[in-house]
Motif scaffolding. Sequence first.
Motif, PDB file in Angstrom:
ATOM      1  N   GLY A 240      48.358  34.407  70.866  1.00  0.00           N
ATOM      2  CA  GLY A 240      47.937  35.176  72.020  1.00  0.00           C
ATOM      3  C   GLY A 240      48.681  36.485  72.179  1.00  0.00           C
ATOM      4  O   GLY A 240      48.376  37.268  73.072  1.00  0.00           O
ATOM      5  N   GLU A 241      49.663  36.761  71.315  1.00  0.00           N
ATOM      6  CA  GLU A 241      50.429  38.012  71.392  1.00  0.00           C
ATOM      7  C   GLU A 241      49.577  39.149  70.859  1.00  0.00           C
ATOM      8  O   GLU A 241      49.107  39.112  69.727  1.00  0.00           O
ATOM      9  CB  GLU A 241      51.718  37.894  70.592  1.00  0.00           C
ATOM     10  CG  GLU A 241      52.626  39.102  70.738  1.00  0.00           C
ATOM     11  CD  GLU A 241      53.933  38.934  69.978  1.00  0.00           C
ATOM     12  OE1 GLU A 241      54.763  39.848  70.042  1.00  0.00           O
ATOM     13  OE2 GLU A 241      54.101  37.880  69.329  1.00  0.00           O
ATOM     14  N   SER A 605      53.933  37.452  76.121  1.00  0.00           N
ATOM     15  CA  SER A 605      55.111  37.480  76.988  1.00  0.00           C
ATOM     16  C   SER A 605      54.712  37.597  78.447  1.00  0.00           C
ATOM     17  O   SER A 605      53.625  38.069  78.789  1.00  0.00           O
ATOM     18  CB  SER A 605      56.014  38.656  76.611  1.00  0.00           C
ATOM     19  OG  SER A 605      55.411  39.879  76.993  1.00  0.00           O
ATOM     20  N   GLU A 606      55.641  37.195  79.326  1.00  0.00           N
ATOM     21  CA  GLU A 606      55.366  37.228  80.755  1.00  0.00           C
ATOM     22  C   GLU A 606      55.150  38.652  81.255  1.00  0.00           C
ATOM     23  O   GLU A 606      54.244  38.909  82.065  1.00  0.00           O
ATOM     24  CB  GLU A 606      56.525  36.583  81.519  1.00  0.00           C
ATOM     25  CG  GLU A 606      56.368  36.646  83.033  1.00  0.00           C
ATOM     26  CD  GLU A 606      57.604  36.165  83.775  1.00  0.00           C
ATOM     27  OE1 GLU A 606      57.642  36.317  85.001  1.00  0.00           O
ATOM     28  OE2 GLU A 606      58.537  35.656  83.103  1.00  0.00           O
ATOM     29  N   GLY A 621      52.361  36.052  91.388  1.00  0.00           N
ATOM     30  CA  GLY A 621      53.603  35.430  91.861  1.00  0.00           C
ATOM     31  C   GLY A 621      54.504  35.063  90.697  1.00  0.00           C
ATOM     32  O   GLY A 621      54.604  35.768  89.695  1.00  0.00           O
ATOM     33  N   ASP A 622      55.190  33.911  90.814  1.00  0.00           N
ATOM     34  CA  ASP A 622      56.062  33.453  89.743  1.00  0.00           C
ATOM     35  C   ASP A 622      55.228  32.912  88.587  1.00  0.00           C
ATOM     36  O   ASP A 622      54.188  32.279  88.797  1.00  0.00           O
ATOM     37  CB  ASP A 622      57.005  32.353  90.237  1.00  0.00           C
ATOM     38  CG  ASP A 622      57.993  32.870  91.279  1.00  0.00           C
ATOM     39  OD1 ASP A 622      58.298  34.078  91.234  1.00  0.00           O
ATOM     40  OD2 ASP A 622      58.433  32.077  92.132  1.00  0.00           O
ATOM     41  N   ALA A 623      55.712  33.161  87.359  1.00  0.00           N
ATOM     42  CA  ALA A 623      55.032  32.646  86.167  1.00  0.00           C
ATOM     43  C   ALA A 623      55.697  31.359  85.708  1.00  0.00           C
ATOM     44  O   ALA A 623      56.901  31.159  85.887  1.00  0.00           O
ATOM     45  CB  ALA A 623      55.058  33.685  85.053  1.00  0.00           C
ATOM     46  N   ALA A 648      52.742  31.761  80.805  1.00  0.00           N
ATOM     47  CA  ALA A 648      52.983  32.642  79.664  1.00  0.00           C
ATOM     48  C   ALA A 648      53.836  31.946  78.607  1.00  0.00           C
ATOM     49  O   ALA A 648      54.458  30.908  78.861  1.00  0.00           O
ATOM     50  CB  ALA A 648      53.666  33.932  80.127  1.00  0.00           C
ATOM     51  N   LYS A 649      53.843  32.559  77.409  1.00  0.00           N
ATOM     52  CA  LYS A 649      54.600  32.042  76.258  1.00  0.00           C
ATOM     53  C   LYS A 649      54.253  30.580  75.982  1.00  0.00           C
ATOM     54  O   LYS A 649      55.119  29.734  75.769  1.00  0.00           O
ATOM     55  CB  LYS A 649      56.102  32.204  76.477  1.00  0.00           C
ATOM     56  CG  LYS A 649      56.586  33.643  76.537  1.00  0.00           C
ATOM     57  CD  LYS A 649      56.332  34.405  75.244  1.00  0.00           C
ATOM     58  CE  LYS A 649      57.220  33.946  74.121  1.00  0.00           C
ATOM     59  NZ  LYS A 649      56.990  34.722  72.868  1.00  0.00           N
TER      60      LYS A 649
END
Length: 931
Positions: A240-241, A605-606, A621-623, A648-649
């Motif tokens: 997904g990068e 990445s986030e 918000g928070d990941a 993420a990641k």
Amino acid sequence: MQVLRNLFRAFLRSRRAGGFFQRHHIPTGPGPASSRAASPELTRELLHAARSDARQVLEHLQSGTDGLSHDEAAARLARLGPNEVEHEKPLPWWLHLWQCYKNPFNLLLTVLAVVSYLTEDHKATVVIGSMVVLSTLLRFVQEGRSSRAAARLQALVSNRATVLRPAHMQDSAFADSTPSEPGEAPRPSGFGAQARTEELPLRDLVPGDVIALSAGDMIPCDCRVLAAKDLFVSQAAMTGESLPVEKQPAPVADTPGAAGISAGSVLDAGNLLFMGTNVVSGSAHAVVLATGNRTYFGAIATRVTSTDRAPTAFESGVNSVSWLLIRFAAVMVPLVLVINGVTKNDWLEAFLFALSVAVGLTPEMLPMIVTSTLAKGAVALSRRKVVVKRLDAIQNFGAMDVLCTDKTGTLTQDRIALERHTDVMGHPSDGVLQFAYLNSYWQTGLKNLLDRAVLEHAELTQSMRMAEDYRKVDEIPFDFQRRRMSVVVAERNHHHELICKGALEEILQCCTQMRDGDADLPLTPERVAQVLEVTQQLNSEGLRVVAVAMKEVPPGRTAYSVADESGLTLIGYVAFLDPPKESAAAAIAALHDHGVAVKVLTGDSELVARKVCRDVGLDVGDALLGSDVEALDDAALRNEVERHTLFAKLAPLHKERIVHALRANGHVTGFMGDGINDAAALRAADIGISVDGAVDIAREAADIILLEKSLMVLEQGVIEGRRTFSNMLKYIRMTASSNFGNVFSVLIASAFIPFLPMLPMQLLVQNLLYDVSQIAIPFDNVDEELLKMPLRWNPADLGRFMVFFGPISSLFDVLTFMLMWFVFHADTPGKQTLFQSGWFVVGLLTQTLVVHMIRTPRIPFVQSRAGWPLMLMTAVVMAVGIFLPMGPLASWFKLEPLPAGYFPWMIVILLAYACLTTLLKRVYVKRYGWQ
């Protein structure tokens, strides 16, 4: 049987396994262990190859720098099998036909048809059998068409690979690396010196083969890089990068505790290449580590194809409603049988009547209505360039309340774009853009995606004209150690400029000054801190930053080297991003307006994901990171998925666990993705959505494939799904409540009337005519408010609806009984035909009229009108219902003409029924709502 089939599959896979890797176990259920895409054994073997130097890897594979001989390659191919990943095989036609047939109602109707045949009720046998055959064939044909359309989307990206073969029996020795011809992969000294190349089909590759790769090639197997020149590989389909990653032949560093390292670290290994990824730029030689199902990609594909799908929300909903109605029939039919047998003392007649009641209670048109409604939805979506592989997915589209989506290629354009060009203090600067353009324009090495993004930037008309005023003097090529490259250009031969761009840290090492406005200032530690603050801000916005520096050099020289990359002046930065699709923000807003929450699940990445989310209007918000998912058990993850919007990641099967958690929380969950890393989640979701440019395994796992890049088709699909569901729900509500009322009426009549209130054949004909009127329901209009929020099956609501509205029709049935008994004196067995004719007409007309009463929560005919096909069909059926006892076919159905005085009473009963139903409908809506 399912256990035996799974064991047999496992045995076949074990027979095929072998080579560099031992056969590995692939977990099949959700949970912490399943968050890894492959087994610990596979992970350890890949890491072992990554940490070993090239010589050790070749020795382990019993290969050489010139590759394998023909004989050895043929022997391994015979032993290990072709380099093919297990795909989901299409069902044979007979098994597909069985899948289309088997549902509770079809099975029940088949039993009723057999019983009817054994009791020599051939008319009922034909009617019931026709319904089963039509519904099954309609589904079979429509799904077959969709499957063939999806199959036509499959396209092989590449089918051959360049393989090294030794020219002599003796392989050459392995030695240190030295460069080879420009534009080719550098070979170690003697690397392949005695080798010749061959083009082979991808399926013929085996572990130990040495292959040559260049820009544009797909990676055909899992490989270890032996030698490389400027090699950049896109792993977006796997991780997904969005940005390509550098690959080098050097062993990766060994770290403490590596035995427990996660699959994500394997994908980060800088010298491993994975099947399904592709070379963006550069060239390389690599040795094949594993092929087919034994690759990392193969582990994911095998998991996807060998695991049976869990029942979707649609399947579970239909089954729950089906069994509710079947249980209801199992109680009511024996009551009818006993009461009529006792009161009439004719058990054979009572049995046939009870059988007719069973047919009447069963919404036998449900399979056909469901299938035809779904087929109509599939046709409507096909006009919007959407291929529906599984018809059930259309209703799931409408019921969906959470859509999980990958980022790269779905929300974004899957291309790198130049987003910013700023000076050292972060202010926009056209001068920095022009210097970056000159650097990318004049370099002759392989231009990577960042160079192309600079050259394709929309604001470069002036820069292109300016480039014509320059000529190239020399170039200092990019390498992985320096992570920068430079060109020297001359402006009209007046002076030379060395322009350098690359990674910020490496550029800063070469700089002694920075340019702030028109002034060149010494690069003091304080100013370096300012530079880092500006670039960190850009990074926090999800941008990849490339620094640009320059200096003027004397015009007399024609050759430059790395030593000249010193004393530079930092002038600014160019920043890049994978931009979101133009339709993404509007599509997400439209989905939100329709009650669908969007969650982003990405391997990137986030910071990058957060930037894209902001651009498309998602407040994240928070990941929650992949490492967090790995540490959570299933119960904890079910809580966390409700709190977070961005994940993420993620490793591939982290996504699957998140989808499972959302479904376990009661959400109807969709997943949209196009990469290898999305396949497991696509299969786990209630509805898997992919695009025509997706990798094969993602298209196979998906239920719906989008043929155009606009995401607005998602909103259209949701609306079409809700329209489909709403029309299916209409039929079930109408039929269930009407049939409940009829059975209730039959029980009352059976207890007090000395003859059957309606003959079995009359009951079947009435039921058939009513069902015919419902054929047009798939083409009915749906009120706008019913399309605003997700719809789902609710058996409890259906039961309440039956009990609430069914007795209303029973009330008017009793009034009809009293009318025929007291007014028209049909009160003896000799006059039962008149009684039965009167109830036949009123029963059919009230059943048909109720279609319009409860198809909408609004006032029928005034605030909401049915579609013209439904209006026409109900009018025709009502006319036929009146004609049967009045026409020449009356005696055939054991009916008789009704007196003229009957019809004013009939009109009063129908009007009263319509008014009372409308009033009580308002009470129901106010108390229980209307789904």
